[in-house]
Design a protein around this motif. Structure first.
Motif, PDB file in Angstrom:
ATOM      1  N   GLU A 243       0.833  -1.208   0.000  1.00 21.64           N
ATOM      2  CA  GLU A 243       0.000   0.000   0.000  1.00 21.64           C
ATOM      3  C   GLU A 243       0.867   1.257   0.000  1.00 21.64           C
ATOM      4  N   ARG A 244       1.948   1.225   0.761  1.00 23.94           N
ATOM      5  CA  ARG A 244       2.867   2.365   0.772  1.00 23.94           C
ATOM      6  C   ARG A 244       3.502   2.544  -0.601  1.00 23.94           C
ATOM      7  N   ALA A 245       3.886   1.455  -1.232  1.00 24.58           N
ATOM      8  CA  ALA A 245       4.485   1.532  -2.565  1.00 24.58           C
ATOM      9  C   ALA A 245       3.510   2.143  -3.558  1.00 24.58           C
ATOM     10  N   LEU A 246       2.265   1.714  -3.513  1.00 20.79           N
ATOM     11  CA  LEU A 246       1.265   2.228  -4.451  1.00 20.79           C
ATOM     12  C   LEU A 246       0.950   3.695  -4.181  1.00 20.79           C
ATOM     13  N   THR A 247       1.007   4.096  -2.913  1.00 24.66           N
ATOM     14  CA  THR A 247       0.782   5.502  -2.586  1.00 24.66           C
ATOM     15  C   THR A 247       1.860   6.385  -3.199  1.00 24.66           C
ATOM     16  N   LEU A 248       3.108   5.926  -3.130  1.00 18.33           N
ATOM     17  CA  LEU A 248       4.209   6.687  -3.738  1.00 18.33           C
ATOM     18  C   LEU A 248       4.042   6.771  -5.256  1.00 18.33           C
ATOM     19  N   VAL A 249       3.598   5.684  -5.870  1.00 17.44           N
ATOM     20  CA  VAL A 249       3.343   5.695  -7.305  1.00 17.44           C
ATOM     21  C   VAL A 249       2.232   6.694  -7.628  1.00 17.44           C
ATOM     22  N   ASP A 250       1.163   6.661  -6.841  1.00 14.92           N
ATOM     23  CA  ASP A 250       0.040   7.576  -7.073  1.00 14.92           C
ATOM     24  C   ASP A 250       0.468   9.030  -6.962  1.00 14.92           C
ATOM     25  N   ARG A 251       1.321   9.321  -5.989  1.00 16.74           N
ATOM     26  CA  ARG A 251       1.776  10.703  -5.826  1.00 16.74           C
ATOM     27  C   ARG A 251       2.578  11.170  -7.029  1.00 16.74           C
ATOM     28  N   GLY A 252       3.352  10.279  -7.603  1.00 19.30           N
ATOM     29  CA  GLY A 252       4.091  10.635  -8.806  1.00 19.30           C
ATOM     30  C   GLY A 252       3.164  10.977  -9.958  1.00 19.30           C
ATOM     31  N   HIS A 253       2.086  10.192 -10.104  1.00 17.32           N
ATOM     32  CA  HIS A 253       1.120  10.467 -11.168  1.00 17.32           C
ATOM     33  C   HIS A 253       0.371  11.773 -10.895  1.00 17.32           C
ATOM     34  N   GLU A 254       0.086  12.041  -9.628  1.00 21.66           N
ATOM     35  CA  GLU A 254      -0.582  13.295  -9.280  1.00 21.66           C
ATOM     36  C   GLU A 254       0.283  14.489  -9.661  1.00 21.66           C
ATOM     37  N   GLN A 255       1.589  14.401  -9.384  1.00 22.48           N
ATOM     38  CA  GLN A 255       2.490  15.494  -9.741  1.00 22.48           C
ATOM     39  C   GLN A 255       2.560  15.682 -11.248  1.00 22.48           C
ATOM     40  N   LEU A 256       2.596  14.579 -11.984  1.00 20.73           N
ATOM     41  CA  LEU A 256       2.621  14.673 -13.440  1.00 20.73           C
ATOM     42  C   LEU A 256       1.357  15.354 -13.946  1.00 20.73           C
ATOM     43  N   LEU A 257       0.201  14.994 -13.387  1.00 25.55           N
ATOM     44  CA  LEU A 257      -1.056  15.615 -13.806  1.00 25.55           C
ATOM     45  C   LEU A 257      -1.052  17.104 -13.482  1.00 25.55           C
ATOM     46  N   ARG A 258      -0.563  17.475 -12.290  1.00 28.46           N
ATOM     47  CA  ARG A 258      -0.505  18.904 -11.940  1.00 28.46           C
ATOM     48  C   ARG A 258       0.399  19.658 -12.906  1.00 28.46           C
ATOM     49  N   ASP A 259       1.533  19.050 -13.260  1.00 22.40           N
ATOM     50  CA  ASP A 259       2.445  19.710 -14.197  1.00 22.40           C
ATOM     51  C   ASP A 259       1.791  19.881 -15.564  1.00 22.40           C
ATOM     52  N   ARG A 260       1.044  18.872 -16.002  1.00 26.39           N
ATOM     53  CA  ARG A 260       0.348  18.982 -17.289  1.00 26.39           C
ATOM     54  C   ARG A 260      -0.687  20.104 -17.247  1.00 26.39           C
ATOM     55  N   GLU A 261      -1.435  20.177 -16.158  1.00 22.63           N
ATOM     56  CA  GLU A 261      -2.468  21.204 -16.045  1.00 22.63           C
ATOM     57  C   GLU A 261      -1.855  22.603 -16.012  1.00 22.63           C
ATOM     58  N   THR A 262      -0.749  22.735 -15.275  1.00 18.75           N
ATOM     59  CA  THR A 262      -0.073  24.033 -15.220  1.00 18.75           C
ATOM     60  C   THR A 262       0.471  24.412 -16.581  1.00 18.75           C
ATOM     61  N   LEU A 263       1.069  23.451 -17.251  1.00 15.17           N
ATOM     62  CA  LEU A 263       1.616  23.706 -18.588  1.00 15.17           C
ATOM     63  C   LEU A 263       0.519  24.162 -19.541  1.00 15.17           C
ATOM     64  N   ASN A 264      -0.602  23.477 -19.526  1.00 14.89           N
ATOM     65  CA  ASN A 264      -1.704  23.842 -20.419  1.00 14.89           C
ATOM     66  C   ASN A 264      -2.243  25.227 -20.100  1.00 14.89           C
ATOM     67  N   THR A 265      -2.281  25.562 -18.804  1.00  7.86           N
ATOM     68  CA  THR A 265      -2.759  26.885 -18.405  1.00  7.86           C
ATOM     69  C   THR A 265      -1.828  27.976 -18.918  1.00  7.86           C
ATOM     70  N   VAL A 266      -0.521  27.749 -18.770  1.00  6.05           N
ATOM     71  CA  VAL A 266       0.448  28.740 -19.234  1.00  6.05           C
ATOM     72  C   VAL A 266       0.408  28.860 -20.747  1.00  6.05           C
TER      73      VAL A 266
END
Length: 233
Positions: free
Chosen positions: A79-102
């Motif tokens: 569960e801890r391993a999957l949480t770390l994976v999920d956080r990485g995907h969340e950061q990627l999504l935030r970066d994509r959203e920020t990039l699209n906004t800019v």
């Protein structure tokens, strides 16, 4: 899955040294190896799968997160391993959203004064909180010429207005993309003066390529990690 492998067998597949393989085991990125009566390490296909997973995770998430994921798996904390994976995907999504906004804002960057938000000017701490960095980072950006805040006439304190918030958000995006402060200062200055957005557009295209590469690396890492988990069952 029980075939015996030497450290050199694992190392050869990835162009590593045998010492690197031993170090990965020592650091907990690989499960512990058994030993022969004479003390030599004995690896198996499970260790080979673990090494493939770890190296793929490093490419996708960085060394620290990859190590955390492997530590979690190797201590049966999936569960801890999957949480770390999920956080990485969340950061990627935030970066994509920020990039699209800019990117969407490039064609309509205001010339001259930028309308102030209802809350008015911000302090160093307030701007740092909004952008998601430390106050020390904001000051470093100011020293690099990325931010040029005004000063409150009564107190002498820095005050950051709407244009400064925009510049800080652009700086944060480009910094995550690996750009040095000197390059970011040049890009932000062009936006600030509305003298052209070509440099910004090129920077965003490069960052888009990096996000795509990171996303593809995450897909490969997920497959390698899945194969490792299956080999342990």
């Amino acid at each position: 899955m029980n075939s015996r492998l030497r450290p050199a067998d694992l190392a050869r597949e990835h162009g590593l040294s045998t010492q690197a393989v031993r170090n990965y085991e020592r650091d907990g990125f690989l499960p512990p190896a058994s030993r022969t009566p004479s003390g030599y390490r004995v690896y198996t296909e499970v260790h080979a799968a673990a090494l493939r997973a770890f190296l793929a995770l490093v490419k996708a998430y960085g060394h620290a997160t990859a190590g955390g994921i492997m530590h979690a798996v190797n201590t049966a904390d999936v569960e801890r391993a999957l949480t770390l994976v999920d956080r990485g995907h969340e950061q990627l999504l935030r970066d994509r959203e920020t990039l699209n906004t800019v990117r969407a804002a490039i064609g309509s960057l205001p010339i001259g004064a930028v309308p102030e938000p209802a809350g008015g000017a911000r302090t160093v701490g307030e701007l740092a909180h909004r952008v998601g960095v430390t106050a020390a980072t904001i000051r470093a950006w100011e020293r690099a010429g990325i931010l040029v805040p005004a000063r409150d006439r009564a107190t002498g304190y820095r005050v950051f207005r709407a244009a400064d918030v925009r510049d800080a958000e652009l700086a944060h995006l480009l910094r995550r993309g690996g750009y040095p402060l000197t390059r970011i200062a040049t890009v932000v200055e062009q936006v600030r003066t509305a003298g052209g957005t070509e440099s910004l557009a090129r920077a965003l295209e490069t960052w888009q390529d990096k996000l795509t590469a990171r996303g593809l690396a995450m897909l490969d890492a997920a497959a390698r990690l899945g194969a490792y988990l299956a080999s342990r069952s």
